[in-house]
Design a protein around this motif. Structure first.
Motif: not given
Ligand SMILES: Cc1cc2nc3c(=O)[nH]c(=O)nc-3n(C[C@H](O)[C@H](O)[C@H](O)COP(=O)(O)OP(=O)(O)OC[C@H]3O[C@@H](n4cnc5c(N)ncnc54)[C@H](O)[C@@H]3O)c2cc1C
Length: 516
Positions: A41-43, A49-51, A67-69
């Motif tokens: 379930l995604e909001r 998310g952040a990727a 933006y980079v991996c």
């Molecule tokens: C601006 C920025 C630049 C970055 N640059 C890099 C980079 O270049 N390289 C790198 O490796 N990392 C980078 N990072 C860090 C990396 O992107 C994050 O650590 C990682 O993507 C987080 O992934 P995640 O799956 O843990 O969480 P998220 O990607 O935060 O995913 C969480 C998901 O849960 C959803 N969600 C939250 N609450 C609810 C709810 N109540 N109901 C339903 N859905 C919900 C959100 O919408 C989101 O889709 C960056 C992050 C940002 C913000």
């Protein structure tokens, strides 16, 4: 909520994943492949998310957040067969380009002879010092790569020298090896990304090592781009999960995690729909996750950990659509992309500059002279922009969520963006006139758009006290509730590891999966 709107769904899911960030997708894909029935379930209306890659302007594909991996774990790539679903990462080379106000500049690449020439122009001693620094950074990264494989990284396996480096500052680490200010600052930036601390602050040594912990490009600590932008990772993961039978619902905001007798048994959405499953796996950051529970359902130990959890974002992302390449005075040219256009362009002339950027933000509300990391993927992936145009992503610090000079507003957003552009324009004067459109994502915007609590890009600082065994474990104190986001071990960046560990924890507790 009226009874008419309340719809209890017990569709026989084994697990519900709250959030489709890349880690939620990894958890879902592994569980689905193991034969579990999974609902994600995604909001937002997009997965990742952040990727994520988003069409911010027609004809442009923007990696709006990451933006980079580098850290995406090779095991996940091969086990989930991501390459067959469109994932392709390629190395960023040169790695960095740091222009200086006096017209000199420093480019670092994978060519040792070129590096010797570039660094030697500043200091002969630093040629060997840089090589020694690289060896040490790769060693520290390798220690972490091994540690991250464990569900709760086993700190005793980390040697004393590595532990001391993690506890120390990024400045101490680089100063041990090199003396040239621009080289010190360029190397130290890895210790500052996403972190509300200056290079001389304790613990930034760990952040630096964390950025060397990846092997996605086949080389310890190397970074690269992903073809099609970072969303290609999430698309490939979602495809792997879908093919394994996973179900998805977007625009589905979870407002409550349902708990009965200390055990999670489902979730409720904002429209009143409820889903039941014996396992709830949250991809949201720890604060967001536990705010979905009634306070009385959150155990005291978890409440105490949350109270001390540092999660104040300080990074601003500025995405720019450019009509032409930036023309750097230190390396002139804008008609065709030169090697330095493919590199991370740093505005980081010295450690003192970076420390002042941090200290100013603490006292004034934002940096007067910010640290910038600028990326252009279009020279190597022109499909991301209309023909002849370029995308410039700028990651800037320090622009904290909580400003000493009062709350964020539109004026402060515009001022921050103007300052960032002016800062880079000192080195590339054609930049302001090349900008056709811009997207400003200050920490409150990162919170609103991506659901990142207080805009923290890693779901919480990657500083001692919140790393290795002190990160949130996948298993919470509540039966049936797991964490799979970056707030969980081993932490932030696009690695997929928190998702993998959560899936393993779920499968280790297989007796409970599908038991009702
Ligand atoms: C601006 C920025 C630049 C970055 N640059 C890099 C980079 O270049 N390289 C790198 O490796 N990392 C980078 N990072 C860090 C990396 O992107 C994050 O650590 C990682 O993507 C987080 O992934 P995640 O799956 O843990 O969480 P998220 O990607 O935060 O995913 C969480 C998901 O849960 C959803 N969600 C939250 N609450 C609810 C709810 N109540 N109901 C339903 N859905 C919900 C959100 O919408 C989101 O889709 C960056 C992050 C940002 C913000």
């Amino acid at each position: 909520m009226s009874d008419a709107r309340r719809l209890l769904r017990a569709d026989g899911y084994d697990a519900i994943v709250v959030g489709a960030g890349h880690n939620g997708l990894v958890a879902a894909a592994y569980l689905a492949r193991a034969g579990r029935s999974v609902l994600v379930l995604e909001r937002r209306d997009v997965l990742g998310g952040a990727a994520v890659s988003e069409a911010v302007w027609p004809g442009w594909t923007v990696s709006t957040a990451s933006y980079v991996c580098s850290l995406l774990h090779p095991r996940i790539v091969s086990e989930l067969r991501l390459a067959s679903y469109g994932y392709e990462a390629y190395r960023k080379d040169p790695a960095s380009f740091t222009p200086l106000p006096d017209g000199r500049s420093l480019v670092l690449s994978r060519d040792a002879a070129e590096n010797a020439r570039e660094i030697g122009a500043f200091s002969r001693r630093d040629v060997a010092g840089f090589a020694a620094f690289e060896r040490e950074a790769e060693r520290l990264g390798s220690v972490l790569f091994e540690a991250f494989e464990a569900a709760a990284p086993d700190t005793p396996r980390i040697d004393d020298a590595a532990r001391a480096a993690f506890d120390g500052s990024a400045a101490a680490l680089v100063e041990r090896y090199v003396e040239t200010p621009v080289l010190q600052a360029t190397l130290a930036t890895d210790g500052l990304i996403g972190t509300y601390a200056g290079p001389r602050d304790a613990g930034t040594g760990y952040v630096l090592a964390h950025h060397y912990a990846g092997r996605a490009l086949g080389v310890q600590g190397a970074w690269g781009f992903v073809r099609g932008g970072m969303g290609s990772i999430s698309r490939a993961l979602a495809l792997a999960a879908r093919i394994a039978g996973c179900s998805f619902q977007t625009s589905a905001t979870v407002t409550r995690i349902l708990v009965r007798d200390g055990r999670a048994y489902g979730v409720a959405l904002d429209d009143g729909t409820e889903f039941e499953a014996p396992l709830v796996i949250s991809n949201a950051d720890p604060h967001t996750t536990f705010s979905l529970l009634a306070t009385s359902d959150v155990p005291a130990g978890t409440r105490a950990k949350l109270a001390g959890w540092k999660s104040d974002g300080c990074s601003l992302k500025l995405n720019l659509a450019l009509g032409e390449l930036p023309d750097f005075e230190a390396r002139p040219g804008r008609d065709t992309a030169a090697p330095h256009h493919r590199a991370t362009v740093h505005v980081a002339p010295s450690l003192d500059y970076l420390q002042t950027a941090h200290d100013d933000a603490r006292t004034l509300g934002a940096s007067r002279a910010p640290m910038l990391e600028c990326f252009m993927q279009t020279p190597t992936d022109p499909s991301l922009a209309p023909p002849g145009k370029h995308l410039l992503s700028i990651f800037a610090q320090y622009f904290p969520y909580e400003r000493a000079d009062g709350a964020w507003n539109d004026r402060k957003r515009e001022d921050a963006a103007n300052l960032i552009v002016a800062t880079l324009a000192r080195y590339a004067p054609n930049l302001p006139n090349a900008i056709e459109a811009r997207q400003i994502l200050a920490p409150p915007d990162l919170e609103e758009r991506f659901g990142l609590y207080r805009g923290h890009i890693f779901h919480g600082e990657l500083l001692p006290g919140q790393i290795l065994g002190d990160r949130f474990p996948a298993r919470t104190e509540i039966d049936g509730l797991l964490l799979c986001g970056s707030g969980a071990s081993p932490g932030g960046c696009v690695s997929g590891l928190p998702g993998l560990h959560a899936a393993n924890a779920a499968m280790a507790g297989a007796a409970t999966i599908g038991s009702n």
